[in-house]
Design a protein around this motif. Structure first.
Motif, short mmCIF file in Angstrom:
data_model
loop_
_atom_site.label_atom_id
_atom_site.label_comp_id
_atom_site.label_asym_id
_atom_site.label_seq_id
_atom_site.Cartn_x
_atom_site.Cartn_y
_atom_site.Cartn_z
N LYS A 131 -5.33 1.87 0.83
CA LYS A 131 -4.54 1.37 -0.28
C LYS A 131 -4.84 2.15 -1.56
O LYS A 131 -4.01 2.25 -2.44
CB LYS A 131 -4.83 -0.11 -0.52
CG LYS A 131 -4.27 -1.02 0.58
CD LYS A 131 -4.52 -2.47 0.24
CE LYS A 131 -3.93 -3.39 1.30
NZ LYS A 131 -4.12 -4.80 0.97
N ASP A 134 0.37 -0.25 -7.94
CA ASP A 134 1.11 -1.16 -7.09
C ASP A 134 2.54 -1.34 -7.62
O ASP A 134 2.91 -0.84 -8.68
CB ASP A 134 0.39 -2.51 -6.97
CG ASP A 134 0.16 -3.18 -8.31
OD1 ASP A 134 0.97 -2.97 -9.23
OD2 ASP A 134 -0.83 -3.90 -8.45
N GLU A 141 0.80 -1.21 0.00
CA GLU A 141 0.00 0.00 0.00
C GLU A 141 0.84 1.27 0.00
O GLU A 141 0.31 2.35 -0.27
CB GLU A 141 -0.96 0.02 1.19
CG GLU A 141 -0.30 -0.12 2.53
CD GLU A 141 -0.33 -1.56 3.02
OE1 GLU A 141 -0.28 -1.75 4.24
OE2 GLU A 141 -0.38 -2.47 2.19
N SER A 166 -8.30 -3.80 -5.48
CA SER A 166 -8.41 -2.35 -5.33
C SER A 166 -9.65 -1.81 -6.03
O SER A 166 -10.12 -0.74 -5.69
CB SER A 166 -7.16 -1.67 -5.89
OG SER A 166 -6.93 -2.06 -7.21
N SER A 219 -7.71 -1.17 4.40
CA SER A 219 -7.93 -1.56 3.01
C SER A 219 -8.28 -0.36 2.15
O SER A 219 -7.93 -0.32 0.98
CB SER A 219 -9.06 -2.59 2.93
OG SER A 219 -10.27 -2.03 3.38
N GLN A 231 -0.61 4.21 -2.13
CA GLN A 231 -0.94 5.49 -1.51
C GLN A 231 -0.25 6.64 -2.21
O GLN A 231 -0.83 7.70 -2.41
CB GLN A 231 -0.52 5.47 -0.03
CG GLN A 231 -1.42 4.62 0.86
CD GLN A 231 -0.90 4.57 2.27
OE1 GLN A 231 0.20 5.04 2.57
NE2 GLN A 231 -1.68 4.00 3.17
#
Length: 376
Positions: free
Chosen positions: A343, A33, A24, A302, A340, A28
């Protein structure tokens, strides 16, 4: 080498834990990813590396992640540069190089369904929402705020008297962007943009009587474009408009997720402080970034976080009336928590969870009420 450089980069941001690296951290900061970032580094290495052999030249991973952080946060370029100890001019060059490199691969990320099997899959997905048949895409336009242009200022004024560019987007039932047209000023009407875009020619050639797009009242009724009744007078017309609205909600979700993921496109933090032409290119690249879930190594979880966060923001939940039923505007639901949701860069109150069940009843999915689960 991209993995090592990414680890060093995250450590410079002050968020990298060598003993316990977290996925994450990348999402973020960059909205992608780790595997997706490495994939793009290899894809864009030739365009971003250039011909410079200078020992102080910025590496590809630094150029790309600097640009992604600016797009994701919507902050000033100087702020992003200070975090990595590079100048604002370097950040601007990184953003320009990254955008130009990504635009060279637009057709790889944003493209219409080309085979009958792909069109059949999208038609089935839309039909499952509200029973609307033969829909291959939902179309609409959204305004992206920009600073006052120095040339042709009046052309960029939209109906709300703000300066903007009007961007046309076509998506499927899973919020995958299939087509984008970002080259018209804010004063351009949605129907005018459609008539002068390549999508109009594509659909005219593709129209076979059972392949349609779905749009709002801003578009004219065409052999391949279904619009709602302006003044429905019968029950069947009312049911048609209801199914039409529920099916077309896919494009509204797409805009919500797009602007939540890439804050530079959302006017909550102000307008884009760049030239209109560059704002158009940046918008296209952000739409390409929406497809991170479709990269070979991207995760699918996601999507659920995006949809839950969007539903939470737009549902206007009233705690005083917890039994109020709300229409389900997404196709996947799960319990969510602050960890969660973070993320995807969203803030969702951890004391609530969304509990949803899909019912294939008549034309819509229903969603049960939001309930408080801590302490219960």
């Amino acid at each position: 080498m991209p993995v090592l450089h990414l680890a060093v980069l995250l450590r410079e941001w002050g968020e990298y834990d060598v003993a316990n690296p977290k996925e994450e951290q990348c999402i973020q900061r960059f909205r992608l990813d780790r595997e997706a970032i490495i994939y793009l580094c290899r894809l864009l290495e030739e365009q971003l590396s250039g011909r410079s052999n200078h020992p102080l030249a910025l590496p590809v991973i630094l150029k790309m992640t600097t640009a992604l952080s600016v797009l994701a946060s919507g902050s000033f370029q100087r702020v992003a540069g200070d975090a990595l100890h590079i100048s604002q001019a370097s950040v601007s060059r990184c953003l320009t190089q990254f955008v130009d490199a990504m635009l060279a691969h637009t057709r790889q990320f944003v493209k219409m369904p080309e085979t009958p099997a792909e069109r059949r899959r999208i038609k089935l997905g839309f039909h499952r929402v509200a029973g609307f048949p033969n829909i291959v895409g939902a179309i609409d336009c959204t305004h992206i705020s920009i600073r006052t242009p120095s040339v042709n200022e009046n052309v960029y004024r939209d109906r709300k008297r703000w300066h903007s560019i009007n961007v046309q987007v076509l998506c499927d039932h899973d919020t995958r962007i299939l087509s984008i047209c970002a080259k018209f000023p804010g004063s351009a009407h949605d129907a005018f943009i459609l008539r002068n875009s390549s999508l109009c020619q594509i659909m005219t050639e593709l129209a076979d009587g059972d392949t349609w797009l779905i749009g709002d009242r801003g578009y004219p009724l065409l052999p391949w474009l279904m619009t709602p009744f302006h003044n429905p007078t019968t029950d069947s017309q009312e049911r048609y408009n209801h199914a039409h609205a529920v099916t077309r909600s896919a494009i509204e979700r797409t805009f919500g997720i797009l602007k939540s993921r890439f804050r530079c496109l959302d006017d909550s933090g102000g307008c884009m402080l760049i030239h209109p032409d560059k704002a158009c290119r940046v918008t296209v690249v952000c739409c390409m970034g929406m497809l991170r879930l479709h990269l070979p190594t991207a995760a699918t979880s996601s999507t659920i976080c995006d949809q839950i966060a969007l539903f939470w923001r737009e549902s206007a939940f009233n705690a005083a009336a917890p039994n109020k039923r709300l229409w389900c505007v997404f196709t996947h639901c799960t319990r969510t928590s602050s960890s969660s949701s973070e993320k995807c860069g969203f803030l969702v109150r951890p004391e609530f969870a969304i509990i949803a069940f899909m019912f294939h009843s008549q034309m819509c999915h229903y969603i049960l009420e939001l309930e408080q689960y801590l302490g219960q």
